[in-house]
Structures are given as C-alpha cells and as structure tokens.
Design a protein around this motif. Structure first.
Motif, PDB file in Angstrom:
ATOM      1  N   SER A 141      14.399  -1.910  30.414  1.00 43.87           N
ATOM      2  CA  SER A 141      13.613  -0.705  30.646  1.00 43.87           C
ATOM      3  C   SER A 141      12.633  -0.512  29.497  1.00 43.87           C
ATOM      4  O   SER A 141      12.929  -0.857  28.351  1.00 43.87           O
ATOM      5  CB  SER A 141      14.519   0.522  30.774  1.00 43.87           C
ATOM      6  OG  SER A 141      13.732   1.679  30.994  1.00 43.87           O
ATOM      7  N   HIS A 142      11.464   0.018  29.838  1.00 48.89           N
ATOM      8  CA  HIS A 142      10.502   0.379  28.798  1.00 48.89           C
ATOM      9  C   HIS A 142      10.587   1.872  28.481  1.00 48.89           C
ATOM     10  O   HIS A 142       9.835   2.358  27.643  1.00 48.89           O
ATOM     11  CB  HIS A 142       9.083   0.023  29.245  1.00 48.89           C
ATOM     12  CG  HIS A 142       8.835  -1.470  29.266  1.00 48.89           C
ATOM     13  ND1 HIS A 142       8.915  -2.222  30.419  1.00 48.89           N
ATOM     14  CD2 HIS A 142       8.543  -2.336  28.268  1.00 48.89           C
ATOM     15  CE1 HIS A 142       8.660  -3.491  30.122  1.00 48.89           C
ATOM     16  NE2 HIS A 142       8.435  -3.582  28.831  1.00 48.89           N
ATOM     17  N   ARG A 143      11.494   2.577  29.157  1.00 48.68           N
ATOM     18  CA  ARG A 143      11.683   4.005  28.892  1.00 48.68           C
ATOM     19  C   ARG A 143      12.873   4.155  27.945  1.00 48.68           C
ATOM     20  O   ARG A 143      14.002   3.855  28.308  1.00 48.68           O
ATOM     21  CB  ARG A 143      11.928   4.764  30.196  1.00 48.68           C
ATOM     22  CG  ARG A 143      10.753   4.675  31.172  1.00 48.68           C
ATOM     23  CD  ARG A 143      10.979   5.580  32.379  1.00 48.68           C
ATOM     24  NE  ARG A 143       9.931   5.429  33.370  1.00 48.68           N
ATOM     25  CZ  ARG A 143       9.844   6.134  34.477  1.00 48.68           C
ATOM     26  NH1 ARG A 143      10.781   7.038  34.748  1.00 48.68           N
ATOM     27  NH2 ARG A 143       8.865   5.952  35.334  1.00 48.68           N
ATOM     28  N   GLN A 160       6.286   5.389  21.472  1.00 49.55           N
ATOM     29  CA  GLN A 160       6.449   6.022  22.776  1.00 49.55           C
ATOM     30  C   GLN A 160       6.669   7.526  22.632  1.00 49.55           C
ATOM     31  O   GLN A 160       6.106   8.315  23.389  1.00 49.55           O
ATOM     32  CB  GLN A 160       7.619   5.390  23.542  1.00 49.55           C
ATOM     33  CG  GLN A 160       7.719   5.879  24.993  1.00 49.55           C
ATOM     34  CD  GLN A 160       8.715   5.081  25.806  1.00 49.55           C
ATOM     35  OE1 GLN A 160       9.761   5.599  26.185  1.00 49.55           O
ATOM     36  NE2 GLN A 160       8.401   3.825  26.085  1.00 49.55           N
ATOM     37  N   TYR A 203      12.494  -1.950  16.935  1.00 53.62           N
ATOM     38  CA  TYR A 203      12.916  -0.944  17.898  1.00 53.62           C
ATOM     39  C   TYR A 203      12.460   0.447  17.472  1.00 53.62           C
ATOM     40  O   TYR A 203      11.896   1.202  18.280  1.00 53.62           O
ATOM     41  CB  TYR A 203      14.438  -0.963  18.060  1.00 53.62           C
ATOM     42  CG  TYR A 203      14.954   0.121  18.994  1.00 53.62           C
ATOM     43  CD1 TYR A 203      14.944  -0.053  20.364  1.00 53.62           C
ATOM     44  CD2 TYR A 203      15.449   1.333  18.482  1.00 53.62           C
ATOM     45  CE1 TYR A 203      15.411   0.936  21.219  1.00 53.62           C
ATOM     46  CE2 TYR A 203      15.915   2.333  19.330  1.00 53.62           C
ATOM     47  CZ  TYR A 203      15.894   2.132  20.700  1.00 53.62           C
ATOM     48  OH  TYR A 203      16.339   3.118  21.542  1.00 53.62           O
ATOM     49  N   GLU A 212      14.197  -2.960  35.065  1.00 49.68           N
ATOM     50  CA  GLU A 212      13.285  -1.826  35.272  1.00 49.68           C
ATOM     51  C   GLU A 212      13.710  -1.012  36.496  1.00 49.68           C
ATOM     52  O   GLU A 212      12.940  -0.824  37.439  1.00 49.68           O
ATOM     53  CB  GLU A 212      11.850  -2.332  35.455  1.00 49.68           C
ATOM     54  CG  GLU A 212      11.215  -2.863  34.190  1.00 49.68           C
ATOM     55  CD  GLU A 212      10.822  -1.757  33.213  1.00 49.68           C
ATOM     56  OE1 GLU A 212      10.836  -0.578  33.593  1.00 49.68           O
ATOM     57  OE2 GLU A 212      10.521  -2.078  32.061  1.00 49.68           O
ATOM     58  N   LEU A 261       8.561  -6.485  23.820  1.00 49.14           N
ATOM     59  CA  LEU A 261       7.237  -6.475  24.406  1.00 49.14           C
ATOM     60  C   LEU A 261       7.215  -7.370  25.640  1.00 49.14           C
ATOM     61  O   LEU A 261       8.089  -8.220  25.838  1.00 49.14           O
ATOM     62  CB  LEU A 261       6.206  -6.968  23.379  1.00 49.14           C
ATOM     63  CG  LEU A 261       6.091  -6.134  22.089  1.00 49.14           C
ATOM     64  CD1 LEU A 261       5.114  -6.803  21.121  1.00 49.14           C
ATOM     65  CD2 LEU A 261       5.647  -4.707  22.400  1.00 49.14           C
ATOM     66  N   ASN A 262       6.207  -7.188  26.493  1.00 45.58           N
ATOM     67  CA  ASN A 262       6.069  -8.043  27.667  1.00 45.58           C
ATOM     68  C   ASN A 262       5.982  -9.503  27.238  1.00 45.58           C
ATOM     69  O   ASN A 262       5.248  -9.849  26.299  1.00 45.58           O
ATOM     70  CB  ASN A 262       4.811  -7.666  28.449  1.00 45.58           C
ATOM     71  CG  ASN A 262       4.955  -6.333  29.148  1.00 45.58           C
ATOM     72  OD1 ASN A 262       6.060  -5.889  29.444  1.00 45.58           O
ATOM     73  ND2 ASN A 262       3.838  -5.663  29.393  1.00 45.58           N
ATOM     74  N   LYS A 278      12.958 -11.069  28.287  1.00 38.94           N
ATOM     75  CA  LYS A 278      14.049 -10.225  28.800  1.00 38.94           C
ATOM     76  C   LYS A 278      14.466 -10.665  30.211  1.00 38.94           C
ATOM     77  O   LYS A 278      15.649 -10.920  30.479  1.00 38.94           O
ATOM     78  CB  LYS A 278      13.606  -8.755  28.809  1.00 38.94           C
ATOM     79  CG  LYS A 278      13.112  -8.247  27.467  1.00 38.94           C
ATOM     80  CD  LYS A 278      12.707  -6.794  27.528  1.00 38.94           C
ATOM     81  CE  LYS A 278      11.490  -6.551  28.394  1.00 38.94           C
ATOM     82  NZ  LYS A 278      10.255  -7.178  27.863  1.00 38.94           N
ATOM     83  N   VAL A 285      15.349  -4.947  25.260  1.00 42.40           N
ATOM     84  CA  VAL A 285      14.093  -4.289  24.884  1.00 42.40           C
ATOM     85  C   VAL A 285      13.186  -5.321  24.218  1.00 42.40           C
ATOM     86  O   VAL A 285      13.650  -6.214  23.506  1.00 42.40           O
ATOM     87  CB  VAL A 285      14.357  -3.109  23.927  1.00 42.40           C
ATOM     88  CG1 VAL A 285      13.051  -2.513  23.418  1.00 42.40           C
ATOM     89  CG2 VAL A 285      15.192  -2.043  24.623  1.00 42.40           C
ATOM     90  N   MET A 312       8.765   0.813  18.077  1.00 43.07           N
ATOM     91  CA  MET A 312       8.423   0.996  19.496  1.00 43.07           C
ATOM     92  C   MET A 312       8.840   2.387  19.978  1.00 43.07           C
ATOM     93  O   MET A 312       8.095   3.040  20.719  1.00 43.07           O
ATOM     94  CB  MET A 312       9.118  -0.085  20.338  1.00 43.07           C
ATOM     95  CG  MET A 312       8.624  -1.505  20.068  1.00 43.07           C
ATOM     96  SD  MET A 312       9.627  -2.761  20.903  1.00 43.07           S
ATOM     97  CE  MET A 312       9.272  -2.401  22.617  1.00 43.07           C
TER      98      MET A 312
END
Length: 606
Positions: free
Chosen positions: A557-559, A600, A593, A527, A394-395, A399, A392, A596
């Motif tokens: 994953s960003h989910r 979300q 974490y 992803e 940020l862009n 990762k 996990v 973030m």
C-alpha cells in the motif's frame, strides 16, 4: 549438391512435415468421423471410371445395333439402369459426405480450440509478459483452427482423387502407356509454381505478424468501451483510423505483388496443360478414324484423358496446398510445443497444515527474463505464522515481484523461499495456490455474474451462497449487490446484454470479497484500497484485523494509514530490503520510511 537442389528437396520434405502430428491430433478429436469420411470418399472416387466404362458399353451397343429393326432392348435397359444406379449412388454419397464433413469439422474445431486453450492455461506468467509469445499465440490462433481443417480436407480429397486417377490411368494404359508421362510432365509446372508461391506468401504473412497484431489492437481501441471516452475526448478517432488503414494497405500491397506474379506463372503453366490435352485428343481421334479403336473406346479414352488432365493438376495443386497449410499448421504446433518453467516437483509435498515455523526468504535474487539487472537482490526475511507484513517502497522497488515469487508465478533465480523448511518448488503447485488468497491491484473484472466474480476466489464453494454473502459483507460489496436488480445473479460490466457497469471502487469491493472467499492461511493484498474512498477504506480496515487474524498477511500500500496496521513493515529500495520494523521503530530510525511518511503527511497539512 547445389543450393537450388537443397531448397527443392527441403520443400518436398516440408510438404508433409506436420501431417503425421496433425493426423494424430485429428484421430484424438474424432476417429469415427475421420474413418467415415475416408470410406465415403473412397467409394465416390471409383464412380467416374465405372461411369466411363458404362458409357463406352452404351455407345458401342448403339453403333453395333444402328438401324437394327429386330432390336433386343434388354442390354440397353440393363446398362441405363446401371448408369442410373451409379448416378444415384453418387448423389447419396454427396449428401452423406456433407453430413459427415459438418460433424467432423465441428468436432475438430472444438477439440483444436480446447487443446490450444488447455496449453494457454498451463503456461507461466512469464510467457504472457513477452511480446514474442503474443506473436506465437496470434499465429496459432489465426492458423491453428482453419489450416488443420484444410490439411485434413485436402488429404481426404487427395485420397479420393488418387483412387479416381489410378482407375482412369488403368483405362488409359490400355490405349497407350506414353499418355501417362505426358500427363505428369504437362502438369508439373503448375504444381511447382503453387509450391513456390505458397512458401512466399507464408513467409510474408509470418513477417507481418506484429504489424497484424498492431492493426488488431488499433481496431480494439476504436471499438471497445474502455477506450471510447479518451478516443473522443482527445479526438483520436481519425488519427487511429488512418494508422490502422495504413497498416492494412501496406499488407495488401505486399500481398498483391505476390498474387500478380503467381497469376502470371499459373497462366503459363495452364498453356502447357492445354497443349498436352489436345495432343492426346488428336492422337485418339486419328486412331479412331483409322479404325484401330471403336467410337465407344474414343469416348471412353478421351473422357478418361480429359478427367485425368483435370484431376492430375488438381492432385498436384492439393499437394501444394498441403505444403502451404503445413507451413501454417507448424505455427499451431509451435504454440503447443511451448513448455512452462514453473512446474510441480516429481515428488511434490503437501502444503503444511497448519503453518508452524513460517515463511523464510534466504538470499533471494530474481531477474525478469530479458532484463539487464535484478529486480530483487539477496533478500533475507523471516515471517512468523499469523504475522502481517506491509511492503513499502518507491514504484519499481520490487514489492509486487516479491509477491509473485511467493505465489510461484515465477521461480527464484537464486536463493530459496521456504514454508516450514519446505522449498516452494517442492510443494504441490495447486495446493500452494489453494492456500494463498490473493487480491491484486489489477484484479480481473469478469464480465460474468456477481456470484461468479466472488466465488472464483474459492471454486469449491461456488454454490455456497451463505459463504459468498458473508465474503461480500466483509468486503462491503453487499451494499453494491443490493442495488442490483438481479442481486448476485446480475451480470457485471457492459460486454453482455443486461450487464451493469460498476465504479472503480465498487469493482474493488467485489475483488476484495473474492479474496475473502478463501480460507487460506496466507493472504496477499496488493494495493487493496487503491480505488476506495476514505470512508470505504476506514470501514474496510475496521474489519481488516479480524478478517486476517491468524493468517500470514502480505499487503502492499502507498497509504501509510493502512501500512501502520501491519505487525512489521518491510521497506525495499533499489532491489534490496533496507529497513524492517514496526511503524514506531521505523519512524525513530529516521530512514527512508520516515522520509516517505513525512512527505505523505505534509501533503495532508497543506
């Protein structure tokens, strides 16, 4: 030594610069047809001089028997039959040469393409992420097939022309040896003009490589399906067409300047060639009228000089052509000279089966080629066999880069990654990748059959339809394939006739099935649900735990609904690992974490 003489000697040396290497390549491609081509060319090369000798004999025999009523026709018949046989042999050799040349070309094109593609699949991912590499590849593709053929054809022609010239010069030396230097000196300006302007055109083409690639890219944008929608929605067509045309017109203008100067110089050198010919013609005419040589000699010598006058500039022109082609061929060998950095160790070890201790990162640091700062810095982490890890951050946190290091698409800059205490660099590269199943976010969409798209995840099981169907069921791709008229044999994508285009989510299920084809002990999912709707994602992760049971799993994953399924979550920020723990542990830490996750979650409560 002056700069000019240095340049001249360098040009002469470069004329045959790559010829040895190229002939070796040709010999590897088709030795039989290379030898046949040389034999046919050699025999053909001797025919012009033989024809001149026969013509001389016929003319002298006609003059000697002029007005003779008691004529013996047998010598005439013998000479005419001999001339007919030479003509017939020439025609046969022409047809044989056409056949041999076609087979030779086909075999060489196949082999040269194979060598280029073989080199491409050996190179590292780093090469394909470099603009300079694409310049090199573009030059190799544009010149690597046609120019090697040109060099071989030209050398073969040169071999034949040299034999013909030697035989003709043998006739001319009988007349007067000074004819030979006259031939050479009047032909040299044409040769040197070709060498100079060939070099100028080559360097112009090389400087324009990137502009040429840009024009090719714009042409793709204007013609490919993936861009068609936006080109029309944003009215980009006319703008991109003008950009493409401007690049091509600029190239044509530069090419025209060189062509104009070349044409002027060729015109001047052509005048010198004509002066040389008519000087020798007049000299021969004077000696014939004076009775010093026969009329047959006159026809033979003038014919030999005329053919030599055409042949010598052609030979020099071919040498200049070899020089130009060698410049382009050098680009083919420039590509073949590229070396991968990620390679097998001399004594590579097998992949540990099963994994007993796990995978360990020890002070791992990595910087992309050309980058000013590291993407990953001093990473330390230990993953147990069968453990699932979520990455996990940020862009740009690193990762995906970490996953590239685990699969050895890149090698670490410093530090070490080990599996059961064996450094990755010591494990056989094919074995390492066979034991890691991967699904990237930007997974490949092969415009091939559904069966191929799935079975590529495990080529050894390509014909095991039961396993392919099982992988499709596990990924939810079976419902997509059931809608296709030809099922697993259906062609996906619109590139080929009869192909069926899929939605992004349908493609992703096909990609997931490819990953599930592998029975690898390590599974990487970058992803994996990015293009899936909420229902499809829920159904997939209902099976996810069962499918990954006993496997070491890494997923990005960003989910956070997905992330919570991991045994441990690794949080990266600014190239470093800043948090490691389960979902509950990280939430209680109230660190990055938790922040973030909260952001979300709040978006769902709006």
């Amino acid at each position: 030594m002056s700069l000019r003489s240095l340049t001249s000697s360098r040009r002469i040396r470069d004329i045959f610069g790559n010829t040895t290497q190229l002939l070796r390549l040709v010999w590897q491609a088709t030795p039989l047809y290379l030898v046949l081509s040389l034999i046919v060319t050699g025999v053909k090369a001797l025919l012009p001089a033989l024809m001149l000798v026969v013509n001389k004999a016929i003319v002298d025999l006609v003059i000697a028997n002029w007005g003779n009523s008691d004529l013996d026709w047998q010598p005439f018949i013998d000479l005419v039959v001999m001339r007919f046989a030479l003509s017939l042999l020439g025609g046969i050799l022409n047809q044989v040469n056409l056949y041999v040349s076609q087979i030779f070309n086909d075999k060489f094109v196949l082999y040269a393409n194979y060598v280029l593609l073989e080199k491409a699949i050996q190179l590292d991912l780093a090469h394909f992420e470099s603009a300079e590499f694409y310049d090199t590849l573009s030059r190799a593709q544009s010149s690597g097939i046609s120019y090697p053929q040109k060099v071989v054809k030209t050398i073969t022609a040169l071999f034949g022309q040299a034999l013909t010239l030697v035989s003709l010069l043998g006739l001319l030396i009988q007349f007067n040896w000074t004819i030979v230097p006259l031939l050479f000196f009047t032909s040299l300006p044409s040769f040197w003009t070709s060498v100079i302007y060939s070099g100028r055109r080559y360097w112009m083409m090389r400087r324009e490589t990137q502009a040429g690639r840009l024009s090719d890219y714009l042409k793709q944008v204007l013609t490919q399906q993936s861009f068609a929608k936006e080109v029309r929605l944003f009215n980009l067509g006319e703008h991109l067409l003008r950009e493409w045309r401007g690049i091509r017109q600029d190239f044509n203008s530069k090419s025209a300047v060189i062509a104009e100067r070349y044409a002027k110089m060729r015109g001047i050198s052509g005048v010198l060639v004509s002066i040389g010919f008519y000087f020798a013609y007049g000299w021969t005419l004077v000696r014939t009228v004076a009775g010093q040589i026969s009329v047959g000699d006159f026809t033979m010598y003038t014919g030999a000089f005329s053919q030599s006058q055409e042949l010598l500039p052609a030979i020099l022109q071919n040498i200049a052509q070899i020089y130009e082609s060698n410049l382009y061929v050098s680009q083919f060998f420039e590509f073949l000279s590229l070396k991968p950095q990620v390679i097998d160790a001399v004594y590579a070890e097998p992949f540990p089966q099963p994994i007993r201790k796990g995978l360990v990162l020890q002070d791992v640091t990595f910087t992309y080629p050309g980058a000013s700062k590291p993407t990953l810095c001093n990473l330390n982490l230990q993953i147990k066999p069968g453990e699932s890890i979520a990455l996990v951050g940020l862009n740009g946190a690193g990762k995906t880069t970490l996953l590239k290091l685990i699969t050895r698409l890149y090698d670490v800059e410093s530090g070490m990654i080990t599996i059961d205490d064996i450094p990755l660099q010591n494990i056989s590269l094919p074995e390492l990748r066979n034991n890691i199943g991967v699904l990237n976010q930007d997974f490949a969409r092969y415009q091939l059959s559904a069966k191929d798209n799935i079975s590529f995840g495990n080529l050894t099981k390509r014909d095991n339809l039961a396993l392919i169907e099982e992988a499709a069921i596990n990924a939810g791709a079976n419902r997509v394939i059931e809608t296709l008229e030809e099922g697993y044999q259906a062609i996906l994508g619109k590139m080929f006739k009869g192909g069926v285009e899929l939605s992004g989510g349908q493609w992703q299920k096909i990609g997931m099935a490819r990953a599930f084809m592998s029975n690898a002990p390590i599974l990487i999912l970058d992803e994996p649900t990015a293009a899936l709707d909420a229902i499809a994602e829920y159904e997939l992760f209902e099976k996810f735990r069962a499918l990954t049971a006993g496997k070491m799993t890494f997923f990005v994953s960003h989910r956070f609904s997905t992330v919570q399924l991991a045994d441990r979550i690794v949080v990266l920020e600014n190239s470093r690992i800043v948090e490691v723990g389960s979902h509950q542990e990280l939430m209680s830490n109230k660190g990055l974490y938790a922040q973030m996750f909260g952001l979300q979650a709040s978006s769902y409560n709006l």
